[in-house]
Design a protein around this motif. Sequence first.
Motif, mmCIF file in Angstrom:
data_model
loop_
_atom_site.group_PDB
_atom_site.id
_atom_site.type_symbol
_atom_site.label_atom_id
_atom_site.label_comp_id
_atom_site.label_asym_id
_atom_site.label_seq_id
_atom_site.Cartn_x
_atom_site.Cartn_y
_atom_site.Cartn_z
ATOM 1 N N LYS A 47 64.033 13.660 22.676
ATOM 2 C CA LYS A 47 63.070 13.809 21.597
ATOM 3 C C LYS A 47 63.569 13.163 20.314
ATOM 4 O O LYS A 47 62.767 12.800 19.457
ATOM 5 N N ILE A 48 64.878 13.043 20.177
ATOM 6 C CA ILE A 48 65.456 12.437 18.978
ATOM 7 C C ILE A 48 66.533 11.435 19.384
ATOM 8 O O ILE A 48 67.050 11.476 20.498
ATOM 9 N N VAL A 65 73.926 13.397 16.458
ATOM 10 C CA VAL A 65 75.235 13.525 15.818
ATOM 11 C C VAL A 65 75.071 14.114 14.416
ATOM 12 O O VAL A 65 75.829 15.011 14.020
ATOM 13 N N LEU A 66 74.069 13.651 13.659
ATOM 14 C CA LEU A 66 73.823 14.214 12.321
ATOM 15 C C LEU A 66 73.492 15.703 12.398
ATOM 16 O O LEU A 66 73.966 16.497 11.588
ATOM 17 N N MET A 67 72.696 16.067 13.384
ATOM 18 C CA MET A 67 72.334 17.466 13.580
ATOM 19 C C MET A 67 73.586 18.310 13.817
ATOM 20 O O MET A 67 73.745 19.388 13.237
ATOM 21 N N THR A 68 74.475 17.810 14.644
ATOM 22 C CA THR A 68 75.719 18.513 14.946
ATOM 23 C C THR A 68 76.589 18.633 13.704
ATOM 24 O O THR A 68 77.155 19.697 13.423
ATOM 25 N N GLY A 116 62.005 18.632 13.615
ATOM 26 C CA GLY A 116 60.763 18.727 14.367
ATOM 27 C C GLY A 116 60.944 19.020 15.841
ATOM 28 O O GLY A 116 60.170 18.542 16.677
ATOM 29 N N VAL A 117 61.983 19.804 16.166
ATOM 30 C CA VAL A 117 62.257 20.184 17.555
ATOM 31 C C VAL A 117 62.465 21.696 17.630
ATOM 32 O O VAL A 117 62.593 22.364 16.618
ATOM 33 N N SER A 118 62.539 22.202 18.850
ATOM 34 C CA SER A 118 62.684 23.647 19.028
ATOM 35 C C SER A 118 64.119 24.110 18.796
ATOM 36 O O SER A 118 65.071 23.324 18.867
ATOM 37 N N TYR A 163 70.137 23.882 19.987
ATOM 38 C CA TYR A 163 71.318 24.504 20.582
ATOM 39 C C TYR A 163 71.892 23.621 21.683
ATOM 40 O O TYR A 163 73.093 23.342 21.724
ATOM 41 N N LYS A 164 71.010 23.162 22.585
ATOM 42 C CA LYS A 164 71.429 22.346 23.717
ATOM 43 C C LYS A 164 72.078 21.045 23.241
ATOM 44 O O LYS A 164 73.140 20.653 23.736
ATOM 45 N N VAL A 165 71.485 20.396 22.264
ATOM 46 C CA VAL A 165 72.008 19.124 21.746
ATOM 47 C C VAL A 165 73.357 19.325 21.079
ATOM 48 O O VAL A 165 74.310 18.578 21.322
ATOM 49 N N ILE A 166 73.464 20.334 20.218
ATOM 50 C CA ILE A 166 74.712 20.566 19.485
ATOM 51 C C ILE A 166 75.847 20.867 20.453
ATOM 52 O O ILE A 166 76.948 20.317 20.328
#
Length: 99
Positions: A40-41, A47-50, A68-70, A75-78
């Motif tokens: 989705k991203i 990486v920025l989110m983390t 703009g995600v759940s 959690y899963k991405v980080i």
Amino acid sequence: MKEKDFRRQTGVKIETYEKMVEIVKEAHKVKKARGGRKNKISVEKMVLMTLEYLREYRTYSHIGKSYGVSESYVYKVIKWVENVLIKDGSLALPGEKLC
């Protein structure tokens, strides 16, 4: 964004961020070689989110709204990005000063 502002926001230098993105992109290629859904991203945003999470300890819900995600996707991405960077071993672990 200026180097100083980027480092203040994320806690790392731009060069370190770019190295993180390279590491995660390689792991992402391996992961997606087996198939699966499109993300989705972008990897850069992952990486920025983390980094935002590690820097500010914002809630998954707040980060999800920013991108703009759940909450569960955040959690899963980080967790995945953290694991990829830790397994690589070329960067300092969270809690230590990152280059």
